[in-house]
Design a protein around this motif. Sequence first.
Motif, short mmCIF file in Angstrom:
data_model
loop_
_atom_site.label_atom_id
_atom_site.label_comp_id
_atom_site.label_asym_id
_atom_site.label_seq_id
_atom_site.Cartn_x
_atom_site.Cartn_y
_atom_site.Cartn_z
N THR A 1 -0.05 -12.67 68.25
CA THR A 1 -0.44 -12.80 66.85
C THR A 1 -1.92 -12.51 66.73
N SER A 2 -2.27 -11.74 65.73
CA SER A 2 -3.66 -11.42 65.44
C SER A 2 -3.81 -11.42 63.92
N GLY A 3 -4.94 -10.93 63.44
CA GLY A 3 -5.14 -10.95 61.99
C GLY A 3 -6.17 -9.94 61.53
N THR A 4 -6.24 -9.81 60.22
CA THR A 4 -7.21 -8.91 59.61
C THR A 4 -7.56 -9.44 58.22
N VAL A 5 -8.69 -8.98 57.71
CA VAL A 5 -9.16 -9.36 56.37
C VAL A 5 -9.25 -8.10 55.52
N LEU A 6 -8.65 -8.16 54.34
CA LEU A 6 -8.74 -7.05 53.39
C LEU A 6 -9.57 -7.48 52.19
N ALA A 7 -10.13 -6.49 51.49
CA ALA A 7 -10.87 -6.76 50.25
C ALA A 7 -9.94 -6.72 49.04
N ALA B 1 -5.96 -1.44 49.15
CA ALA B 1 -5.42 -0.87 47.91
C ALA B 1 -6.37 0.12 47.24
N GLU B 2 -7.64 0.12 47.64
CA GLU B 2 -8.61 1.07 47.09
C GLU B 2 -8.79 2.27 48.02
N ASN B 3 -7.86 2.40 48.98
CA ASN B 3 -7.87 3.49 49.97
C ASN B 3 -9.09 3.46 50.89
N LYS B 4 -9.70 2.29 51.05
CA LYS B 4 -10.76 2.14 52.03
C LYS B 4 -10.09 2.00 53.40
N ILE B 5 -10.48 2.85 54.33
CA ILE B 5 -9.85 2.86 55.65
C ILE B 5 -10.80 2.27 56.68
N THR B 6 -10.28 1.34 57.47
CA THR B 6 -11.03 0.76 58.58
C THR B 6 -10.28 1.11 59.86
N ARG B 7 -11.00 1.61 60.83
CA ARG B 7 -10.38 1.92 62.12
C ARG B 7 -10.85 0.91 63.15
N VAL B 8 -9.90 0.41 63.92
CA VAL B 8 -10.19 -0.56 64.97
C VAL B 8 -9.54 -0.07 66.25
N ALA B 9 -10.32 -0.02 67.32
CA ALA B 9 -9.78 0.40 68.61
C ALA B 9 -10.40 -0.44 69.71
N GLY B 10 -9.66 -0.61 70.79
CA GLY B 10 -10.20 -1.36 71.90
C GLY B 10 -9.17 -1.55 73.00
N ASP B 11 -9.62 -2.14 74.07
CA ASP B 11 -8.75 -2.39 75.21
C ASP B 11 -7.78 -3.52 74.91
N GLY B 12 -6.52 -3.32 75.30
CA GLY B 12 -5.52 -4.38 75.24
C GLY B 12 -5.29 -4.93 73.85
N VAL B 13 -4.66 -6.11 73.83
CA VAL B 13 -4.42 -6.86 72.60
C VAL B 13 -4.70 -8.32 72.90
N VAL B 14 -5.36 -9.01 72.01
CA VAL B 14 -5.75 -10.42 72.15
C VAL B 14 -6.27 -10.73 73.57
N GLY B 15 -7.11 -9.83 74.08
CA GLY B 15 -7.73 -10.05 75.38
C GLY B 15 -6.83 -9.82 76.58
N ASN C 1 5.90 -8.89 62.00
CA ASN C 1 6.05 -9.88 60.93
C ASN C 1 4.66 -10.24 60.43
N THR C 2 4.48 -10.26 59.10
CA THR C 2 3.17 -10.52 58.53
C THR C 2 3.19 -11.79 57.69
N PHE D 1 -4.84 -12.01 56.45
CA PHE D 1 -3.45 -11.84 56.85
C PHE D 1 -3.34 -12.00 58.37
N SER D 2 -2.22 -12.59 58.80
CA SER D 2 -1.91 -12.59 60.22
C SER D 2 -0.69 -11.69 60.41
N TYR D 3 -0.57 -11.17 61.62
CA TYR D 3 0.61 -10.38 61.95
C TYR D 3 1.01 -10.72 63.38
N THR D 4 2.31 -10.85 63.56
CA THR D 4 2.87 -11.09 64.88
C THR D 4 3.65 -9.86 65.28
#
Length: 123
Positions: free
Chosen positions: A81-87, A53-67, A10-11, A27-30
């Motif tokens: 629940t976490s979040g991200t920022v888009l341009a 929307a401009e096809n800019k791709i960001t990759r995010v990787a890491g251990d676990g989720v929310v610590g 859910n966003t 944006f937040s997403y649960t």
Amino acid sequence: MAGIIEIEVNTHYLSAQSSPESEQYVFSYTITITNSTAQQVQLLAREWRITDAENKITRVAGDGVVGQQPILKAGESFSYTSGTVLATPIGTMEGHYLMLDENGDQFKADIPSFRLAIPNIIH
């Protein structure tokens, strides 16, 4: 086994934290992860592909989720629940979780693509 890990998303657009004039759309997403297998699994890591929307791709990787690296017994669910920022005011996210089963085997649980969009931008 990856198909037996259910993922629901859910966003929400966070207008109070966003600044469209600065091209910052927050944006937040649960996400709810449900273990529908017959055995215990653990979420070890996540990998995201975020596309604006401009096809800019960001990759995010890491251990676990929310610590956390939650352990889910058969039938259990875990939500966070976490979040991200888009341009741009619209974009998508997709990826996978790296999971570990009781036998010590790792597998990927795919996170289907979901849309991030400010309300009423799509008719």
